[in-house]
Design an enzyme around this catalytic site. Structure first.
Site, short mmCIF file in Angstrom:
data_model
loop_
_atom_site.label_atom_id
_atom_site.label_comp_id
_atom_site.label_asym_id
_atom_site.label_seq_id
_atom_site.Cartn_x
_atom_site.Cartn_y
_atom_site.Cartn_z
CG ASP A 25 -1.76 1.18 1.39
OD1 ASP A 25 -2.48 1.51 0.43
OD2 ASP A 25 -1.70 1.82 2.46
CG ASP A 27 -1.93 7.66 0.25
OD1 ASP A 27 -1.09 8.55 0.08
OD2 ASP A 27 -2.77 7.33 -0.62
CG ASP A 185 -2.05 2.33 6.42
OD1 ASP A 185 -2.51 1.88 5.35
OD2 ASP A 185 -2.35 3.44 6.86
#
Length: 234
Positions: A25, A27, A185
């Protein structure tokens, strides 16, 4: 769950099932882009004569795509939902202008990616950020060379947490989902990975909609991406 230093283990990676690839991922996992979101969003709102939005709201709301962020912001401000199209046009202009200006690579990311590549893993970046924003951000932050593929939120019919983007990315990498590690995240990343059949590791410093990501089921929760070396060697 066993805690060892900065590592939060649930299970080691099965040695009988070696990894062939990893999907990462963007961001909140590789780059702290919250500042870019806040600046672009508030400039957009200013163009529309709307009040600015607080940073904490943006932190709780990012992760499901720019469209979701913008619609949620308008709803949070009590603005007319009919402003969305105008807001989207202004937001695109402002985000493109500031993309990367207020962002920084999280500690340990570059080393962690380099280590994964040194193990022979094929890497892809999969993000809900539009591809037109993701690719230049990776290049600007010196991360683009680590990835064979970059897929944004507009690359497929559906976005994370739907498993489709992960399955399509596995196909592009030529790797079975069970041998493709998802690194993210948030619960979005974990939910998509579980549904796709990918093992998943989560970093603890991201956004995750304002909630503690350690409560989200994953093989491991790492405080830095370069700690993946110790986990895979565990």
């Amino acid at each position: 769950m066993l805690r060892m230093g900065c590592y939060f283990f649930m299970d080691p990676m099965p040695q009988s099932l070696p990894l062939h690839a990893a999907i990462v991922d963007l961001d909140g996992t590789m780059v702290d882009t919250l500042g870019d979101f806040v600046v672009a969003l508030n400039r957009c709102l200013g163009d529309l004569g709307l009040p600015s939005i607080e940073r904490s709201f943006v932190e709780r709301t990012v992760g499901k795509g720019s469209e979701h962020l913008l619609r949620s912001t308008l709803a949070h401000l009590g603005a007319d939902a009919g402003l969305y199209e105008a807001a989207w046009a202004r937001y695109q202009v402002h985000y493109r202008a500031v993309n990367g200006d207020h962002a920084k690579v999280f500690p340990g990311v570059t080393r962690g990616l380099a280590w994964l590549r040194s193990r022979g893993l094929r890497l892809a970046c999969l993000t809900n950020k539009p591809t037109a924003f993701a690719e230049p951000l990776l290049a600007r932050k010196g991360l683009a060379a680590h990835f064979e593929q970059v897929f944004g939120g507009d690359a497929f019919e559906r976005r994370k947490p739907d498993p489709l983007p992960l399955l399509r990315t596995c196909e592009a990498l030529g790797s079975e989902p069970s041998r493709t590690l998802m690194i993210g995240d948030s619960s979005n990343d974990a939910q998509a990975a579980h549904a796709a059949g990918c093992p998943v590791v989560l970093v603890t410093y991201g956004y995750n909609h304002g909630e503690d990501v350690r409560a989200v089921p994953a093989l491991a929760h790492l405080d830095r991406l370069d700690q993946i070396e110790g986990w895979l060697a565990y």
